[in-house]
Design an enzyme around this catalytic site. Structure first.
Site, PDB file in Angstrom:
ATOM      1  CB  ILE A  95      -0.909   0.019   1.242  1.00 17.73           C
ATOM      2  CG1 ILE A  95      -1.821  -1.199   1.237  1.00 17.73           C
ATOM      3  CG2 ILE A  95      -1.714   1.316   1.296  1.00 17.73           C
ATOM      4  CD1 ILE A  95      -2.793  -1.266   0.086  1.00 17.73           C
ATOM      5  CD  GLU A 120     -15.103   6.135  17.763  1.00 16.59           C
ATOM      6  OE1 GLU A 120     -14.818   7.348  17.721  1.00 16.59           O
ATOM      7  OE2 GLU A 120     -14.644   5.369  18.611  1.00 16.59           O
ATOM      8  CD  GLU A 121     -13.761  10.545  18.313  1.00 11.06           C
ATOM      9  OE1 GLU A 121     -13.854  10.193  19.489  1.00 11.06           O
ATOM     10  OE2 GLU A 121     -12.705  10.461  17.663  1.00 11.06           O
ATOM     11  CG  HIS A 165     -10.460  12.932  21.635  1.00 11.97           C
ATOM     12  ND1 HIS A 165     -11.402  12.326  22.441  1.00 11.97           N
ATOM     13  CD2 HIS A 165     -10.402  12.174  20.516  1.00 11.97           C
ATOM     14  CE1 HIS A 165     -11.903  11.266  21.834  1.00 11.97           C
ATOM     15  NE2 HIS A 165     -11.294  11.135  20.672  1.00 11.97           N
TER      16      HIS A 165
HETATM   17  N1  DTR Z   1     -12.218   5.456  21.111  1.00 11.68           N
HETATM   18  C1  DTR Z   1     -11.262   5.864  20.119  1.00 11.68           C
HETATM   19  C2  DTR Z   1      -9.835   5.865  20.588  1.00 11.68           C
HETATM   20  C3  DTR Z   1      -9.452   4.661  21.335  1.00 11.68           C
HETATM   21  C4  DTR Z   1      -9.143   4.634  22.631  1.00 11.68           C
HETATM   22  N2  DTR Z   1      -8.774   3.340  22.951  1.00 11.68           N
HETATM   23  C5  DTR Z   1      -8.860   2.567  21.885  1.00 11.68           C
HETATM   24  C6  DTR Z   1      -8.627   1.224  21.697  1.00 11.68           C
HETATM   25  C7  DTR Z   1      -8.827   0.677  20.434  1.00 11.68           C
HETATM   26  C8  DTR Z   1      -9.265   1.475  19.383  1.00 11.68           C
HETATM   27  C9  DTR Z   1      -9.525   2.855  19.593  1.00 11.68           C
HETATM   28  C10 DTR Z   1      -9.299   3.368  20.839  1.00 11.68           C
HETATM   29  C11 DTR Z   1     -11.595   7.241  19.631  1.00 11.68           C
HETATM   30  O1  DTR Z   1     -11.429   8.187  20.402  1.00 11.68           O
HETATM   31  O2  DTR Z   1     -12.002   7.368  18.473  1.00 11.68           O
HETATM   32 ZN    ZN Z   2     -11.519   9.744  19.189  1.00  6.25          ZN
HETATM   33 ZN    ZN Z   3     -11.064   7.143  16.876  1.00 10.79          ZN
END
Ligand code: DTR
Ligand code: ZN
Ligand code: ZN
Length: 433
Positions: A40, A167-168, A282
């Site tokens: 890739i 997702e957040e 973030h």
């Molecule tokens: N929740 C995700 C970031 C995140 C934090 N711990 C993990 C473990 C495995 C995958 C993702 C994550 C976010 O803030 O989008």
């Molecule tokens: Zn995130």
């Molecule tokens: Zn994320």
């Protein structure tokens, strides 16, 4: 040389045996017994990241749910995939009073009853452009999908890609997708691969420890390039794979770390510093400079390795197989020709999911019309001049032939309806599940 998966069915064999992919040597050595996936291009992945960064800059500085930068991101990814022949759909949902979007992209072909899916959330938080979280995963699977198209890969299993919204805010988009997927459709997904933060500036190499086969596929890749990995321990429930795992779909994925601090032992293992894996998690500083190119490159290649190895193999059909591997030349811009098999010993009608393996070698698939002809003369069109100058038709179609008596002479008919390119029927296989 164009990659092409070969239906290397052995004459008389009842098993569908796939030859290894021929073609470009991979940039990294595949583990023994694995299929070599194409490299890739991390430059291409970085270009997609740059494009997503520009989208954020042009839309208030972020790509968050409900903000213009998110829908602009969806439109950007969709346009890239439409241009290379993916079947795309945008799924809308509402969350906290605003419209969210998932993008689903299917690569035509492969067994529709065995789907391998790769996904990443495309939304950022409101504080910044979200380059590592999660432009990195979104750009990597976009480039993997474009590489599938560019290489003409025809896997045995069906390939699907997903870009999730919100997702957040709690895995909202992926939950909506899974919850609105009929049970029978969920059962077809044999593996979901999740990529959320795979380019952290102070990276670790974490592999999800959910499905053992998927975990081993990723571990095999990294050991093949001499990179140690650790199990992702905080992942459960922390990203979109949880939505799929919660309904019993096998999941796996990769992660390079967020706000947690890299230990001294991990520094010894991976280099970097005993600070956060991603100090801009973030935050507004999650920009293009917040990406480690080596981590992004390695994880992008690991994604390709998993896609090729998990989709290129198939559990052999358990039913009856009827096959003709005699070559039948197809006259250029001329009359139709046929390859036939005589089905016997199958009671009643053919199934609604009759598997039709077509292997046609040709230098311009856009010239061809290909049909399945049932014993009573009924015609089922399989291919009607699409695909332009792409070589070969080597894929498995699923035909609803339930109105046809199974036993009798079935034919694969091919006709070249334009000049200058030639080819031949290399194989024709019917599998009654
Ligand atoms: N929740 C995700 C970031 C995140 C934090 N711990 C993990 C473990 C495995 C995958 C993702 C994550 C976010 O803030 O989008
Ligand atoms: Zn995130
Ligand atoms: Zn994320």
């Amino acid at each position: 040389m164009k990659l092409s998966a070969r239906l290397a069915a052995l004459a008389g064999s009842s098993a569908l045996v796939l030859g290894a992919l021929a073609g470009a040597a991979p940039a990294t050595a595949a583990p023994a017994g694995a299929t070599a996936a194409p490299d890739i291009s991390v430059a291409n992945v970085k270009q997609h990241l740059t494009d997503l960064s520009t989208i954020a800059s042009n839309n208030g500085g972020n790509r968050a749910h409900g903000r213009p930068g998110y829908k602009a991101s969806i439109d950007f990814v969709k346009a890239k995939l439409d241009a290379v022949g993916f079947t795309t759909s945008v799924q809308q949902f509402t969350y906290s009073g605003t419209t969210g979007y998932n993008l689903i992209a299917d690569w035509p072909g492969g067994d529709p009853n065995q789907v391998i899916m790769a996904g990443s959330h495309l939304d950022s938080v409101t504080s910044g452009p979200g380059m590592n979280d999660n432009g990195s995963g979104s750009a990597a699977i976009l480039e993997a999908a474009l590489t599938v198209a560019r290489s003409g890969y025809q896997p045995t299993k069906h390939l699907r890609f997903g870009w999730w919204g919100a997702e957040e805010l709690g895995l909202v988009g992926s939950k909506y997708y899974v919850n609105n997927l009929p049970t029978a459709e969920r059962a077809k997904i044999k593996g979901y691969l999740n990529f959320d933060m795979i380019g952290s500036p102070n990276p670790g190499y974490f592999v999800y420890d959910d499905d053992p086969a998927i975990e081993q596929t990723f571990k095999g890749f990294f050991s093949g390039i001499g990179v140690p990995t650790e199990i992702e321990t905080e992942g459960d429930g922390r990203s979109d794979h949880a939505s799929f795992k919660n309904v019993g779909i096998p999941v796996g994925g990769l992660f390079t770390g967020a706000s947690r601090v890299k230990s001294s032992a991990q520094v010894s293992k991976w280099g970097g510093t005993a600070t956060a894996f991603d100090r801009c998690y973030h935050s507004s500083c999650d920009t293009l400079s917040n990406i480690n190119d080596t981590a992004l490159d390695r994880n992008s290649d690991a994604i390709a390795h998993a896609i090729w190895n998990l989709s290129g193999t198939s559990t052999p059909p358990t039913g009856k197989v009827f096959e003709n591997t005699a070559d039948v030349s197809i006259p250029d811009n001329g009359a139709a020709v046929t390859s036939s098999v005589t089905v016997s010993g199958v009671t009643g009608n053919a199934p609604s999911n009759l598997s039709v393996g077509v292997d046609i070698v040709h230098t311009y698939k856009g010239d061809l019309v290909v049909d399945l002809i049932a014993p009573d003369g009924s015609v089922y069109n399989l291919h009607n001049r699409s695909g332009g100058g792409t070589d070969n038709i080597q894929q498995t179609y699923t035909v609803n032939a339930s109105s046809e008596v199974a036993n009798g002479a079935w034919k694969l008919r091919a006709q070249d309806k334009a000049g200058a390119d030639t080819g031949y029927i290399n194989g024709f296989k019917l599998t009654f599940p």
